[in-house]
Enzyme design. Structure first.
Site, PDB file in Angstrom:
ATOM      1  CG  ASP A 158     -14.155   5.253   7.866  1.00  8.56           C
ATOM      2  OD1 ASP A 158     -14.677   4.140   8.077  1.00  8.56           O
ATOM      3  OD2 ASP A 158     -12.952   5.397   7.568  1.00  8.56           O
TER       4      ASP A 158
ATOM      5  NE  ARG B 151      -3.946  -2.199   2.028  1.00 10.03           N
ATOM      6  CZ  ARG B 151      -5.059  -2.316   2.708  1.00 10.03           C
ATOM      7  NH1 ARG B 151      -5.408  -1.364   3.575  1.00 10.03           N
ATOM      8  NH2 ARG B 151      -5.848  -3.361   2.549  1.00 10.03           N
TER       9      ARG B 151
END
Length: 273
Positions: free
Chosen positions: A143, A37
């Site tokens: 979030d 990532r």
């Protein structure tokens, strides 16, 4: 052979920053995930090493730190995931709330760690039209990851991602685009939900009280002290008798006597007030 050198110190440095920022614990088994990532972020910033990237995210003048956290956080979700929670909400809790909140006619629900929106939309599908006319029913969806919040707010999903919904549900809750390869959540459903960015480890600006809190498949990333602090916060902000739902792979220790275990990762606030 890897494109970039990635040693144990690089992993430790990145893990430390993730923990300090949002309390997520990255064990050694996450090293390959972190490499794949963050390698994308290194390329995106035209850098040549993980050490350069660490310097970049430590630079307060750079805007990369948010992208770094977004890259690390996992956002696996689906509509009506762990469906027994929604069945319990539909079959048990709604009826209880209609009686309990008759004087205020107010319902507040928090989806903490809402990812790309499937959870709060599933909650909205479950409760819309189930409360008497004139009731004030709202869902807060939060979030840490700003990019998934943007997708959640847009409310557009591929045909493949909603394959768990039957044809009746699709017609009721979604509008199909002209090519048929994606669906958009109807405005009537979206209007029930407010999407906000929130780091659970920072100050919670909302006061509550909430009747229900969904915090599923989020706690698994935290250490015990952080989990205990979050459970205390959820207890504080829940209404007396309010419900907390956590993920199927998560547990609450028996020492948390402030919650009654209802089974199947469902808990109810014990009201000492």
């Amino acid at each position: 052979m890897r494109e970039f050198l990635f040693d144990d110190d690089d992993f430790a440095q990145l893990s430390k920053r993730v923990y300090q920022a949002c309390g997520i614990v990255l064990g050694p088994h996450k090293k390959e995930m972190v490499y794949s990532r963050i390698a994308r972020r290194i390329r995106a910033n035209n850098l040549t090493s993980f050490k350069q990237y660490i310097e970049l995210i430590d630079d307060d003048s750079a805007d990369e730190f948010s992208s770094f956290i977004n890259a690390i956080t996992t956002n696996l979700t689906s509509f009506f995931r762990e469906n027994h929670h929604f069945e319990y909400l539909s079959n048990v809790i709604i009826g209880q709330l209609i009686q309990k909140n008759a004087s205020t006619r107010r319902i507040r629900i928090w989806s903490a760690g809402c990812s790309t929106g499937e959870e709060p939309y599933s909650i909205a599908m479950t409760i819309q039209g189930r409360f008497p006319s004139g009731w004030d029913v709202k869902i807060l969806a939060t979030d840490l990851d700003s990019s998934v919040l943007a997708k959640a707010q847009e409310g557009v999903y591929s045909a493949r991602s909603i394959n768990g919904l039957d044809e009746k549900g699709l017609k009721k809750w979604f509008l199909k685009n002209s090519s048929g390869d994606s669906y958009k959540v109807k405005p009537s459903l979206q209007s029930m939900i407010s999407f906000k960015r929130l780091n659970l480890l920072e100050h919670w600006p909302m006061k509550g009280p909430f009747d229900l809190i969904f915090c599923r498949n989020v706690l698994i990333y935290f250490d015990k002290d952080t989990k205990d602090n979050l459970f205390a916060g959820y207890h504080r902000i829940l209404a007396p008798g309010g419900h907390l739902f956590i993920g199927h792979s998560e547990t609450m220790g028996k020492e948390h006597t402030e919650f009654k275990n209802l089974g199947k990762t469902m808990y109810q606030k014990v009201a000492y007030e």
